[in-house]
Design an enzyme around this catalytic site. Structure first.
Site, PDB file in Angstrom:
ATOM      1  N   HIS A  49     -10.655   1.056   2.183  1.00 50.43           N
ATOM      2  CA  HIS A  49     -10.372   2.116   3.173  1.00 50.43           C
ATOM      3  C   HIS A  49     -11.574   2.105   4.109  1.00 50.43           C
ATOM      4  O   HIS A  49     -12.628   2.646   3.781  1.00 50.43           O
ATOM      5  CB  HIS A  49     -10.198   3.474   2.480  1.00 50.43           C
ATOM      6  CG  HIS A  49      -9.877   4.583   3.431  1.00 50.43           C
ATOM      7  ND1 HIS A  49      -8.750   5.369   3.328  1.00 50.43           N
ATOM      8  CD2 HIS A  49     -10.530   5.043   4.538  1.00 50.43           C
ATOM      9  CE1 HIS A  49      -8.725   6.250   4.316  1.00 50.43           C
ATOM     10  NE2 HIS A  49      -9.803   6.081   5.063  1.00 50.43           N
ATOM     11  N   HIS A  63       1.623   5.295  -2.110  1.00 47.82           N
ATOM     12  CA  HIS A  63       1.162   6.321  -3.053  1.00 47.82           C
ATOM     13  C   HIS A  63       2.357   6.851  -3.833  1.00 47.82           C
ATOM     14  O   HIS A  63       3.267   7.438  -3.240  1.00 47.82           O
ATOM     15  CB  HIS A  63       0.461   7.459  -2.301  1.00 47.82           C
ATOM     16  CG  HIS A  63      -0.759   6.982  -1.586  1.00 47.82           C
ATOM     17  ND1 HIS A  63      -2.013   6.999  -2.161  1.00 47.82           N
ATOM     18  CD2 HIS A  63      -0.914   6.410  -0.371  1.00 47.82           C
ATOM     19  CE1 HIS A  63      -2.884   6.480  -1.310  1.00 47.82           C
ATOM     20  NE2 HIS A  63      -2.241   6.111  -0.213  1.00 47.82           N
ATOM     21  N   HIS A 100       0.871  -1.194   0.000  1.00 52.45           N
ATOM     22  CA  HIS A 100       0.000   0.000   0.000  1.00 52.45           C
ATOM     23  C   HIS A 100       0.896   1.229   0.000  1.00 52.45           C
ATOM     24  O   HIS A 100       1.487   1.580   1.024  1.00 52.45           O
ATOM     25  CB  HIS A 100      -0.910   0.006   1.231  1.00 52.45           C
ATOM     26  CG  HIS A 100      -1.881   1.143   1.247  1.00 52.45           C
ATOM     27  ND1 HIS A 100      -3.181   0.999   1.672  1.00 52.45           N
ATOM     28  CD2 HIS A 100      -1.770   2.445   0.897  1.00 52.45           C
ATOM     29  CE1 HIS A 100      -3.810   2.164   1.577  1.00 52.45           C
ATOM     30  NE2 HIS A 100      -2.960   3.067   1.111  1.00 52.45           N
ATOM     31  N   ASP A 106       1.324   2.757   3.433  1.00 50.54           N
ATOM     32  CA  ASP A 106       0.493   3.936   3.142  1.00 50.54           C
ATOM     33  C   ASP A 106       1.366   5.183   3.049  1.00 50.54           C
ATOM     34  O   ASP A 106       0.905   6.301   3.325  1.00 50.54           O
ATOM     35  CB  ASP A 106      -0.618   4.127   4.186  1.00 50.54           C
ATOM     36  CG  ASP A 106      -1.729   5.045   3.650  1.00 50.54           C
ATOM     37  OD1 ASP A 106      -1.775   5.279   2.436  1.00 50.54           O
ATOM     38  OD2 ASP A 106      -2.534   5.522   4.468  1.00 50.54           O
ATOM     39  N   HIS A 163      -4.607  -0.268   6.121  1.00 52.15           N
ATOM     40  CA  HIS A 163      -4.113   0.612   7.205  1.00 52.15           C
ATOM     41  C   HIS A 163      -5.026   0.612   8.432  1.00 52.15           C
ATOM     42  O   HIS A 163      -5.525   1.652   8.843  1.00 52.15           O
ATOM     43  CB  HIS A 163      -3.886   2.034   6.710  1.00 52.15           C
ATOM     44  CG  HIS A 163      -4.958   2.612   5.812  1.00 52.15           C
ATOM     45  ND1 HIS A 163      -6.282   2.590   6.132  1.00 52.15           N
ATOM     46  CD2 HIS A 163      -4.868   3.221   4.613  1.00 52.15           C
ATOM     47  CE1 HIS A 163      -6.962   3.162   5.156  1.00 52.15           C
ATOM     48  NE2 HIS A 163      -6.130   3.547   4.222  1.00 52.15           N
TER      49      HIS A 163
HETATM   50  O1  DOR Z   1      -3.599   9.745   5.098  1.00 54.40           O
HETATM   51  C1  DOR Z   1      -3.878   9.324   3.987  1.00 54.40           C
HETATM   52  N1  DOR Z   1      -3.232   9.778   2.893  1.00 54.40           N
HETATM   53  N2  DOR Z   1      -4.855   8.420   3.867  1.00 54.40           N
HETATM   54  C2  DOR Z   1      -5.308   8.053   2.664  1.00 54.40           C
HETATM   55  O2  DOR Z   1      -6.208   7.273   2.611  1.00 54.40           O
HETATM   56  C3  DOR Z   1      -4.766   8.671   1.436  1.00 54.40           C
HETATM   57  C4  DOR Z   1      -3.411   9.162   1.633  1.00 54.40           C
HETATM   58  C5  DOR Z   1      -2.902  10.066   0.516  1.00 54.40           C
HETATM   59  O3  DOR Z   1      -3.123   9.738  -0.644  1.00 54.40           O
HETATM   60  O4  DOR Z   1      -2.274  11.078   0.815  1.00 54.40           O
HETATM   61 ZN    ZN Z   2      -3.335   5.068   1.183  1.00 49.20          ZN
END
Ligand code: DOR
Ligand code: ZN
Length: 369
Positions: free
Chosen positions: A147, A16, A14, A263, A190
């Protein structure tokens, strides 16, 4: 003697990676911390809301296209990349069926509408039960990455000593989903609460969970004392009893269901005049932070049994759940203090934990073999 662990390269299931010029920097940070591969979340701008370029919906990137962007930004160094489809009002059972048949679709991501960063395209859970999307996923063996927070809540329902959006979701919504689709593979992403831990533990083997470093290390006190906005992520860090439940789940020698998914969410601007972007960045430092968390949970990582539990959580359970090969290549974690620095992305920068909490060293360091 210095404690050290040599482990197979691990999968961050997980993360980004965003879009644009900074992607290559974020990918390099993953490679630097021993990642064999990633599950790259689809809440990009625009979102990854279709599988194939030819899918007949407008306004989205396709998995096909986004995967190409990841590869161009250095992702060819990964053994495996999964990008889930962002579930939107335009997702259809047909899209799932064709996407799975094409081999491009391995997972889908549910976002509570407006619940977090770039979640504006999320659509309520009930819609995917009614329109056949979850059934099509179950039939095709496509994983649902969820989520798990109830959307549209405010005030005490959103966060209070007795209620919070995640607890509500796992108590009020997940049991019915599990009962309606008993064969659907689900990853509870998460997780932050004891209720989510209980839900996963009481489910069959097709329901598992990712756990981040920050939810193992910190509680709401760390966030509010001094308003440490680099620790502001969603779901929020919770209370000691919640952290205990998550720590017990990941350190259990028999754990097969809880695995690493950082995450890690880079934000070049965290605080704004009227709020804060949600997301903690742990690129480059996640295995070190997970090791710290295991020791804070009471395990001695000199001990081979404790090392085995750590390896299951970081390196084995996740790829097993997703059917990925465990790499033969290794990396080494050593209990040798290292510096933590901001990540420079051109003229911008991203602040990782624990630097964002004012600590510029970490008790562990990493060596790629
Ligand atoms: O804190 C978070 N940031 N939770 C999420 O679900 C998305 C993530 C983000 O993309 O910045
Ligand atoms: Zn995430």
């Amino acid at each position: 003697m210095t404690t050290s662990m040599t482990l197979p390269l691990w999968y961050d299931l997980h993360v980004h990676l965003r879009q644009g010029e900074n992607m290559s920097v974020y990918i390099q940070a993953q490679l630097d911390m021993g990642c064999a591969g990633v599950l790259a979340m689809p809440n990009t701008k625009p979102p990854v809301g279709k599988v194939l370029e030819s899918d007949p919906v407008d306004g989205y990137w396709s998995i096909e296209n986004y995967m190409g962007q990841i590869m161009d930004a250095g992702g060819t160094a990964f053994k495996s990349v999964i990008t889930p489809l962002y579930l939107t009002k335009d997702t259809s059972a047909e899209m799932i069926k064709n996407g799975a048949a094409s081999g491009m679709l391995k997972a889908c991501k549910y976002y509570p509408p407006h619940g977090t960063t770039n979640a504006d395209h999320g659509s309520p859970l009930a819609g995917f039960i009614d329109n056949g999307v979850f059934q099509a996923m179950s039939d095709a063996g496509v994983v649902l990455c969820i989520h798990g927070e109830e959307h549209g809540t405010t005030g005490v329902d959103y966060f209070d000593a007795d209620h919070n959006a995640e607890k509500n979701f796992y108590l009020n919504e997940m049991p019915a989903l599990r009962a309606a689709f008993p064969d659907l593979k689900i990853v509870c992403e998460h997780i932050t609460t004891k209720e989510a831990v209980s839900f996963v533990k009481s489910s069959s083997d097709n329901i598992a969970a990712t756990v981040t470093p920050q939810h193992l290390l910190y509680t709401v006190g760390h966030l509010v004392q001094g308003l440490k906005y680099h620790l502001y992520c969603l779901p929020l860090v919770k209370f000691d009893a919640d952290r205990d439940a998550i720590r017990n789940a990941v350190t259990d020698p028999d754990n097969t269901k809880f695995f690493a998914g950082t995450d890690s969410a880079p934000h070049t601007t965290k605080a704004t005049p009227c709020g804060c972007a949600a997301g903690c960045f742990t690129g480059g430092v996640a295995p070190q932070l997970y090791a710290q968390a295991f020791e804070e949970a009471g395990l001695d990582l000199n001990d081979t049994h404790a090392q085995k539990s750590f390896e299951k959580f970081l390196c084995l359970n996740g790829p097993q759940f997703y059917g990925l090969d465990i790499p033969e290549e290794t990396f080494t974690l050593m209990r040798v203090e290292s510096d933590v620095e901001t990540l420079q992305c051109g003229s911008e920068s991203v602040t990782p934990l624990p630097l964002g909490l004012g600590m510029n060293t970490i008790a562990w360091s990493i060596k790629r073999s």
